[in-house]
Scaffold this active site. Structure first.
Site, short mmCIF file in Angstrom:
data_model
loop_
_atom_site.label_atom_id
_atom_site.label_comp_id
_atom_site.label_asym_id
_atom_site.label_seq_id
_atom_site.Cartn_x
_atom_site.Cartn_y
_atom_site.Cartn_z
N GLU A 1 0.88 -1.17 0.00
CA GLU A 1 0.00 0.00 0.00
C GLU A 1 0.91 1.21 0.00
O GLU A 1 1.51 1.56 1.02
CB GLU A 1 -0.90 0.00 1.23
CG GLU A 1 -1.88 1.15 1.28
CD GLU A 1 -2.66 1.20 2.59
OE1 GLU A 1 -3.54 2.07 2.70
OE2 GLU A 1 -2.35 0.41 3.49
N CYS B 1 -2.26 6.68 6.32
CA CYS B 1 -2.27 6.20 4.94
C CYS B 1 -3.62 6.42 4.25
O CYS B 1 -3.69 6.42 3.03
CB CYS B 1 -1.90 4.72 4.88
SG CYS B 1 -3.13 3.62 5.59
#
Length: 216
Positions: free
Chosen positions: A93, A127
């Site tokens: 990610e 994130c």
């Protein structure tokens, strides 16, 4: 974010090595203590702290069957290279710029509060931070003004002070990066409408004499 990765693996009966970023190891260590208190058997959840070399060793180790990483695109590329030795599974990610979309028929009070929280939560160091905001033209000014108003209400201070709503950025390097975005935006013609101030304590943070090790 650690729990997102740990829960499925533990549920599947896997043992895990968790390597937190070198700047923020304390929450991971506390999570390990809580796991021990909850009765998780020794050796099931292992927490390794350290700099990039520790992460690199884990990514390349033949006994590690799967690597799940959240972080920068640059480090993600290095993990893919390190994992090629035994073709281990990899989930990455990396460097996302999460878009948040507001249409004119939205509940604007909720949309404005949600959009502000999406980017300001945890100093934006998350994130899933809503780092891009797309707004339908007819309500653009109203949303921008509302988000700026939310920003003005933020109290910047010591993260251990319960009255603080935004603590410091994680490092001097990150501070320089964020203020650099402000400077580049202004040079490209952007107008700063709120939050254009810097806490004086930020300038006293220790700075590395050499580049910081890559986050892994």
């Amino acid at each position: 974010m650690a729990a997102w990765k740990l829960a499925p693996a533990l549920s599947a009966g896997c043992t895990i090595v968790l390597k937190p970023a070198e700047q923020t190891p304390l929450s991971a260590l506390l999570l390990g203590e809580l796991a021990m208190q909850a009765g998780l058997p020794p050796g099931v959840l292992n927490i390794v702290t350290g700099y990039g070399d520790a992460g690199a060793a884990l990514a390349a180790h033949p006994d590690v069957d799967k690597v799940a990483f959240t972080g920068s695109t640059e480090v993600g590329k290095e993990i893919v290279k390190a994992a090629a030795g035994n073709l281990k599974k990899v989930t990455l990610e990396l460097g996302g710029k999460s878009p948040n979309v507001v249409y004119a028929d939205a509940d604007l009070d909720k949309a404005i509060a949600g959009s502000a929280n999406a980017i300001f939560f945890n100093q934006g160091e998350c994130c899933v931070a809503g780092s891009r905001l797309y707004v339908e033209e007819s309500v653009y000014d109203q949303v921008v003004e509302g988000v700026a108003e939310q920003a003005q209400k933020i109290k910047v201070g010591n993260g251990l002070d319960e009255s603080t709503t935004m603590g410091p950025l994680v490092s001097a390097e990150q501070f320089d990066r964020v203020t650099g975005y402000i400077s580049s935006g202004r040079s490209d013609g952007a107008t700063i409408i709120g939050g254009d101030r810097v806490a004086t304590a930020a300038t006293s943070w220790p700075r590395r004499s050499s580049p910081a090790p890559a986050r892994r």
